[in-house]
Motif scaffolding. Structure first.
Motif, PDB file in Angstrom:
ATOM      1  N   TYR A  22      63.887  39.077  61.533  1.00  0.00           N
ATOM      2  CA  TYR A  22      64.064  39.288  62.980  1.00  0.00           C
ATOM      3  C   TYR A  22      62.701  39.366  63.656  1.00  0.00           C
ATOM      4  O   TYR A  22      62.480  38.786  64.716  1.00  0.00           O
ATOM      5  CB  TYR A  22      64.837  40.576  63.270  1.00  0.00           C
ATOM      6  CG  TYR A  22      66.337  40.463  63.135  1.00  0.00           C
ATOM      7  CD1 TYR A  22      67.055  39.444  63.761  1.00  0.00           C
ATOM      8  CD2 TYR A  22      67.049  41.410  62.406  1.00  0.00           C
ATOM      9  CE1 TYR A  22      68.435  39.354  63.635  1.00  0.00           C
ATOM     10  CE2 TYR A  22      68.430  41.339  62.284  1.00  0.00           C
ATOM     11  CZ  TYR A  22      69.120  40.306  62.904  1.00  0.00           C
ATOM     12  OH  TYR A  22      70.486  40.224  62.784  1.00  0.00           O
ATOM     13  N   ASN A  32      67.824  41.927  69.209  1.00  0.00           N
ATOM     14  CA  ASN A  32      68.255  42.687  68.027  1.00  0.00           C
ATOM     15  C   ASN A  32      67.191  43.695  67.596  1.00  0.00           C
ATOM     16  O   ASN A  32      67.527  44.783  67.148  1.00  0.00           O
ATOM     17  CB  ASN A  32      68.592  41.745  66.875  1.00  0.00           C
ATOM     18  CG  ASN A  32      69.945  41.086  67.045  1.00  0.00           C
ATOM     19  OD1 ASN A  32      70.536  41.137  68.125  1.00  0.00           O
ATOM     20  ND2 ASN A  32      70.422  40.470  66.008  1.00  0.00           N
ATOM     21  N   TYR A  73      71.038  38.089  56.074  1.00  0.00           N
ATOM     22  CA  TYR A  73      70.636  39.259  55.297  1.00  0.00           C
ATOM     23  C   TYR A  73      71.251  40.540  55.843  1.00  0.00           C
ATOM     24  O   TYR A  73      71.550  41.459  55.089  1.00  0.00           O
ATOM     25  CB  TYR A  73      69.114  39.387  55.232  1.00  0.00           C
ATOM     26  CG  TYR A  73      68.498  38.511  54.166  1.00  0.00           C
ATOM     27  CD1 TYR A  73      68.800  38.698  52.818  1.00  0.00           C
ATOM     28  CD2 TYR A  73      67.634  37.481  54.495  1.00  0.00           C
ATOM     29  CE1 TYR A  73      68.256  37.898  51.838  1.00  0.00           C
ATOM     30  CE2 TYR A  73      67.070  36.669  53.523  1.00  0.00           C
ATOM     31  CZ  TYR A  73      67.386  36.886  52.195  1.00  0.00           C
ATOM     32  OH  TYR A  73      66.845  36.079  51.220  1.00  0.00           O
ATOM     33  N   SER A  74      71.455  40.626  57.146  1.00  0.00           N
ATOM     34  CA  SER A  74      72.022  41.851  57.693  1.00  0.00           C
ATOM     35  C   SER A  74      73.528  41.933  57.472  1.00  0.00           C
ATOM     36  O   SER A  74      74.086  43.023  57.394  1.00  0.00           O
ATOM     37  CB  SER A  74      71.689  42.001  59.184  1.00  0.00           C
ATOM     38  OG  SER A  74      72.297  41.002  59.945  1.00  0.00           O
ATOM     39  N   GLU A  75      74.193  40.770  57.330  1.00  0.00           N
ATOM     40  CA  GLU A  75      75.649  40.746  57.177  1.00  0.00           C
ATOM     41  C   GLU A  75      76.108  40.351  55.773  1.00  0.00           C
ATOM     42  O   GLU A  75      77.303  40.344  55.500  1.00  0.00           O
ATOM     43  CB  GLU A  75      76.252  39.793  58.213  1.00  0.00           C
ATOM     44  CG  GLU A  75      75.969  40.234  59.644  1.00  0.00           C
ATOM     45  CD  GLU A  75      76.422  39.220  60.678  1.00  0.00           C
ATOM     46  OE1 GLU A  75      76.945  38.141  60.308  1.00  0.00           O
ATOM     47  OE2 GLU A  75      76.231  39.501  61.874  1.00  0.00           O
ATOM     48  N   ILE A  79      73.161  41.757  51.052  1.00  0.00           N
ATOM     49  CA  ILE A  79      72.640  42.489  52.210  1.00  0.00           C
ATOM     50  C   ILE A  79      71.287  43.083  51.833  1.00  0.00           C
ATOM     51  O   ILE A  79      71.134  43.708  50.786  1.00  0.00           O
ATOM     52  CB  ILE A  79      73.616  43.600  52.652  1.00  0.00           C
ATOM     53  CG1 ILE A  79      74.863  42.972  53.281  1.00  0.00           C
ATOM     54  CG2 ILE A  79      72.944  44.549  53.640  1.00  0.00           C
ATOM     55  CD1 ILE A  79      75.933  43.959  53.672  1.00  0.00           C
ATOM     56  N   ASP A  80      70.307  42.841  52.701  1.00  0.00           N
ATOM     57  CA  ASP A  80      68.961  43.380  52.517  1.00  0.00           C
ATOM     58  C   ASP A  80      68.408  43.635  53.916  1.00  0.00           C
ATOM     59  O   ASP A  80      67.885  42.732  54.564  1.00  0.00           O
ATOM     60  CB  ASP A  80      68.090  42.393  51.740  1.00  0.00           C
ATOM     61  CG  ASP A  80      66.727  42.961  51.381  1.00  0.00           C
ATOM     62  OD1 ASP A  80      66.182  43.776  52.172  1.00  0.00           O
ATOM     63  OD2 ASP A  80      66.185  42.578  50.326  1.00  0.00           O
ATOM     64  N   LEU A  81      68.554  44.872  54.375  1.00  0.00           N
ATOM     65  CA  LEU A  81      68.178  45.191  55.751  1.00  0.00           C
ATOM     66  C   LEU A  81      66.677  45.104  55.985  1.00  0.00           C
ATOM     67  O   LEU A  81      66.246  44.770  57.091  1.00  0.00           O
ATOM     68  CB  LEU A  81      68.732  46.570  56.138  1.00  0.00           C
ATOM     69  CG  LEU A  81      70.266  46.663  56.113  1.00  0.00           C
ATOM     70  CD1 LEU A  81      70.723  48.054  56.531  1.00  0.00           C
ATOM     71  CD2 LEU A  81      70.912  45.599  56.985  1.00  0.00           C
ATOM     72  N   ALA A 103      66.085  41.465  56.474  1.00  0.00           N
ATOM     73  CA  ALA A 103      66.646  41.113  57.777  1.00  0.00           C
ATOM     74  C   ALA A 103      65.672  41.505  58.880  1.00  0.00           C
ATOM     75  O   ALA A 103      65.365  40.697  59.769  1.00  0.00           O
ATOM     76  CB  ALA A 103      67.999  41.792  57.984  1.00  0.00           C
ATOM     77  N   ALA A 104      65.157  42.722  58.827  1.00  0.00           N
ATOM     78  CA  ALA A 104      64.220  43.194  59.850  1.00  0.00           C
ATOM     79  C   ALA A 104      62.961  42.337  59.868  1.00  0.00           C
ATOM     80  O   ALA A 104      62.443  41.996  60.936  1.00  0.00           O
ATOM     81  CB  ALA A 104      63.874  44.659  59.609  1.00  0.00           C
TER      82      ALA A 104
END
Length: 92
Positions: free
Chosen positions: A75, A89, A58-60, A66-68, A71-72
């Motif tokens: 993580y 991270n 998701y971060s890349e 891409i969906d930050l 992604a967060a």
């Protein structure tokens, strides 16, 4: 393959290994969308490394848009499940 049969039967480690195979082209053609799909299934089954790899996807934008925020979220879940890379991270 054995991984496919085990993954389809709900085995989280097999889901993760199948996702790795699709992301790296080991024994199958590279298919990042399919890899992300299997990472997500393994992550939802509690596999911490899959949570981390899904967060990376998701971060890349590898196999998914891409969906930050997602992604967060992944993580954080991976870190809570004990994944040291995710903890690192999140520190940034």
């Amino acid at each position: 393959s054995w991984y496919e049969k085990a993954a389809e039967a709900g085995q989280a480690s097999a889901m993760f290994n199948l996702a790795l195979a699709y992301s790296e082209g080991k024994g199958v053609d590279i298919d990042l969308a399919l890899a992300a799909s299997w990472y997500e299934k393994a992550a939802e089954a509690g596999q911490a490394s899959a949570m981390f790899n899904l967060a990376l996807a998701y971060s890349e934008g590898k196999g998914v848009d891409i969906d930050l925020a997602l992604a967060a979220s992944w993580y954080k879940k991976a870190a809570e499940a004990g994944n040291a890379d995710a903890m690192f991270n999140l520190a940034f």
